[in-house]
Design a protein around this motif. Structure first.
Motif, PDB file in Angstrom:
ATOM      1  N   LYS A  20       0.839  -1.210   0.000  1.00 48.86           N
ATOM      2  CA  LYS A  20       0.000   0.000   0.000  1.00 48.86           C
ATOM      3  C   LYS A  20       0.870   1.254   0.000  1.00 48.86           C
ATOM      4  O   LYS A  20       0.548   2.231  -0.673  1.00 48.86           O
ATOM      5  CB  LYS A  20      -0.922  -0.025   1.229  1.00 48.86           C
ATOM      6  N   GLY A  24       0.242   3.450  -3.735  1.00 48.24           N
ATOM      7  CA  GLY A  24      -0.834   4.091  -2.979  1.00 48.24           C
ATOM      8  C   GLY A  24      -2.183   4.113  -3.659  1.00 48.24           C
ATOM      9  O   GLY A  24      -3.204   4.297  -2.994  1.00 48.24           O
ATOM     10  N   THR A  27      -6.396  -0.179  -3.829  1.00 41.26           N
ATOM     11  CA  THR A  27      -7.399  -0.170  -2.766  1.00 41.26           C
ATOM     12  C   THR A  27      -7.165  -1.350  -1.826  1.00 41.26           C
ATOM     13  O   THR A  27      -6.429  -2.286  -2.153  1.00 41.26           O
ATOM     14  CB  THR A  27      -8.815  -0.288  -3.359  1.00 41.26           C
ATOM     15  N   ASP A  28      -7.819  -1.312  -0.682  1.00 49.32           N
ATOM     16  CA  ASP A  28      -7.743  -2.447   0.237  1.00 49.32           C
ATOM     17  C   ASP A  28      -8.288  -3.708  -0.436  1.00 49.32           C
ATOM     18  O   ASP A  28      -7.777  -4.805  -0.219  1.00 49.32           O
ATOM     19  CB  ASP A  28      -8.507  -2.149   1.527  1.00 49.32           C
ATOM     20  N   ILE A  31      -5.615  -5.174  -2.640  1.00 49.77           N
ATOM     21  CA  ILE A  31      -4.598  -5.849  -1.835  1.00 49.77           C
ATOM     22  C   ILE A  31      -5.120  -7.184  -1.314  1.00 49.77           C
ATOM     23  O   ILE A  31      -4.400  -8.189  -1.310  1.00 49.77           O
ATOM     24  CB  ILE A  31      -4.111  -4.928  -0.703  1.00 49.77           C
TER      25      ILE A  31
END
Length: 68
Positions: A20, A24, A27-28, A31
């Protein structure tokens, strides 16, 4: 250079924050989907950053090589 997927998937929670920080725009959910899989990471990098597949593969491989 082969990457041991079992080891990466086992360590994924530990290194997900580093992913992350490096990428950057991920997104979660991105990931979570990657889950330590270098091919999936390359695909997400390619999609989010508009890189060629070769560039994305190299970035993913280099990242995982550093975090074995």
């Amino acid at each position: 250079m082969a990457i041991n997927q079992d080891i990466l998937e086992g360590k994924w929670k530990q290194i997900a924050g580093k992913v992350k920080a490096k990428w950057g725009d991920l997104t979660d959910d991105d990931i979570t989907k990657v889950n330590g899989n270098a091919e999936r990471l390359a695909g997400v990098i390619q999609e989010r950053y508009g890189k060629t597949r070769e560039q994305a593969d190299k970035e993913a491989r280099d990242f995982f090589d550093q975090h074995r």
